[in-house]
Design a protein around this motif. Structure first.
Motif, PDB file in Angstrom:
ATOM      1  N   ASP A  87      44.612  34.781  26.995  1.00  0.00           N
ATOM      2  CA  ASP A  87      45.585  35.124  28.031  1.00  0.00           C
ATOM      3  C   ASP A  87      44.939  34.827  29.380  1.00  0.00           C
ATOM      4  N   VAL A  88      45.161  33.619  29.870  1.00  0.00           N
ATOM      5  CA  VAL A  88      44.513  33.176  31.094  1.00  0.00           C
ATOM      6  C   VAL A  88      44.940  34.019  32.296  1.00  0.00           C
ATOM      7  N   LYS A  89      46.211  34.374  32.346  1.00  0.00           N
ATOM      8  CA  LYS A  89      46.717  35.138  33.484  1.00  0.00           C
ATOM      9  C   LYS A  89      46.077  36.516  33.578  1.00  0.00           C
ATOM     10  N   ALA A  90      45.692  37.071  32.426  1.00  0.00           N
ATOM     11  CA  ALA A  90      45.099  38.414  32.424  1.00  0.00           C
ATOM     12  C   ALA A  90      43.599  38.386  32.652  1.00  0.00           C
ATOM     13  N   ARG A  92      39.799  37.864  34.282  1.00  0.00           N
ATOM     14  CA  ARG A  92      39.275  38.318  35.568  1.00  0.00           C
ATOM     15  C   ARG A  92      37.781  38.003  35.665  1.00  0.00           C
ATOM     16  N   LYS A 111      35.755  30.410  38.041  1.00  0.00           N
ATOM     17  CA  LYS A 111      37.168  30.700  38.280  1.00  0.00           C
ATOM     18  C   LYS A 111      37.422  32.208  38.280  1.00  0.00           C
ATOM     19  N   GLU A 112      38.424  32.607  39.055  1.00  0.00           N
ATOM     20  CA  GLU A 112      38.748  34.030  39.183  1.00  0.00           C
ATOM     21  C   GLU A 112      39.313  34.618  37.902  1.00  0.00           C
ATOM     22  N   ASN A 113      39.847  33.761  37.012  1.00  0.00           N
ATOM     23  CA  ASN A 113      40.452  34.283  35.783  1.00  0.00           C
ATOM     24  C   ASN A 113      39.473  34.370  34.618  1.00  0.00           C
ATOM     25  N   THR A 115      37.630  32.096  33.119  1.00  0.00           N
ATOM     26  CA  THR A 115      37.599  30.997  32.148  1.00  0.00           C
ATOM     27  C   THR A 115      36.505  29.971  32.438  1.00  0.00           C
TER      28      THR A 115
END
Length: 412
Positions: A87-90, A92, A111-113, A115
């Protein structure tokens, strides 16, 4: 400072790790024992999965709907087996900003997510839990329908702290994780700040299963507590080898809950392909995957009940718990099939493998039933032969008598 529990030192890229330009697609590379990013596909089924009847396991659950937070060095979604698992959007990134290396030079934060994974550690952990099936390899995650929440909290320079770990746990709660995997421990044996323990308790209160690696300082029989694995309610996982015995490096102690495969562990690497590694870091996600399967099948069970189920059904050779492998080596199929009711704590007798005593042979004073049947069958066969022979002889006698009668009648 926190460290990911690799057999090699800390989270630093080892001498056997090679970064390959992204243009080299994993499906076109041959598999190499040298861990490189990307690498080729592992062609067979890893031994840690061969010990499991996957069809029987997945007939019970595949982890669908369960979210597993991987608090680690990030999860690279460019590996095809993880693209749909994360879940890339979730995700952090909780690493501090303005990071610098040992020479004081700035380093890329990622990256902020969550990944970005230059170490590969978190990507391997995520793969063991939930990698999707793929052509060309027998490797797959134990819970191939679970969803990974990538929480980047450590890196190659070891910037992760107990404070950022506590923050990561609290973020996992907000992101609706059902299971949290922590393949890290503190760099010394001292009990860390109470805030980390409070964060663990907050997760347990939300029925989240918290799984942590026991550590890799077990050579020479070294016994000590490690954190967060030693906190009450956390399922601490030691490493086992191909013989279901404690791996030589695996940390021992009364806090160990169970053991799981942790030697020659195949898993996903950044940019694609697979790599082999060792450590309790990779035993913990093996158990986290089983926890996800149970949680998907029994969504109303508490964290304590899921942990007790895993401990109860583990394979062991002695009564009860020991400090080497805890309640035994996890058995995924038993954990999913011997689950007619929830339990709060394991039984010392449960899971114990005992050889059944052979049934004593019945003493016979005469012939056995089989011998009697054989004898009667012989009698019947002989009688039938005699009867056939007798009937044949009678027919011949009658025929001869009739011929004699015709000759006498002709003479008269």
């Amino acid at each position: 400072m926190l460290r990911t529990t690799l057999v090699a030192a800390a989270t630093l890229l080892t001498a056997t790790t090679v970064l390959v330009p992204p243009a080299a697609a994993a499906d076109k590379l041959p598999y190499s024992d040298q861990c490189q990013f990307p690498n080729g596909l592992y062609p067979g089924r890893p031994w840690s999965l061969q010990r499991v009847l996957l069809d029987e396991l997945w007939s019970q659950s595949q982890g669908k709907g369960v979210r597993v937070a991987v608090i680690d060095t990030g999860v690279d979604v460019k590996n095809p087996q993880l693209t749909d698992a994360v879940d890339v959007k979730a995700g952090r990134n909780l690493l501090p900003k303005n990071l610098k290396d040992e020479d004081g030079d700035p380093i890329e934060r990622g990256k902020e997510n969550g990944t970005t994974d230059t170490v590969g550690h978190g990507t391997k952990v995520a793969g063991i839990i939930a990698a999707r099936p793929a052509a060309g390899t027998g490797f797959v995650g134990l819970a191939p329908e679970a969803t990974i929440i990538p929480i980047q909290q450590n890196d190659a320079e070891g910037h992760g702290t107990t404070d950022t770990l506590a923050a990561a746990i609290r973020y996992a709660i907000q992101a609706k994780a059902g299971v949290i995997n922590i393949s890290q421990d503190t760099s010394n044996a001292m009990k860390p700040s109470s805030d980390l323990e409070r964060a663990i308790d907050e997760a347990l209160a939300q029925k989240i299963v918290v799984v942590a690696s026991a550590g890799n300082d077990g050579l020479g029989g070294n016994v000590k507590e490690t954190y967060p694995a030693s906190y009450d309610g956390v399922l601490a996982v030691a490493a086992s080898d191909r013989n279901n015995e404690r791996a030589s490096f695996s940390q021992s102690g009364d806090f160990v809950g169970v053991a799981a495969p942790g030697v020659d562990m195949i898993s996903t690497v950044p940019q694609g392909g697979h790599c082999s590694d060792n450590g309790t870091s990779f035993s913990a996600p093996y158990v986290a995957g089983v926890a996800a399967l149970i949680k998907a099948k029994h969504p109303d069970w508490t964290a304590r009940q899921i942990v007790a189920q895993i401990e109860q059904t583990a394979e062991r050779t002695i009564d009860g718990h020991d400090r080497l492998v805890g309640w035994g080596v996890v058995d995924p199929v038993r954990a999913l099939t011997e689950d007619d009711h929830p339990i709060e704590s394991p039984s010392p007798q449960g899971g114990l493998g005992r050889a059944e005593a052979p049934t004593a042979a019945k003493f016979q004073t005469g012939e056995t039933p089989d011998e009697r049947n054989a004898r009667l069958a012989t009698y019947v066969a002989v009688a039938a032969a005699v009867l056939v022979a007798g009937l044949g002889g009678t027919a011949v006698a009658i025929r001869d008598a009739r011929r004699r009668a015709r000759r006498v009648s002709g003479a008269e």
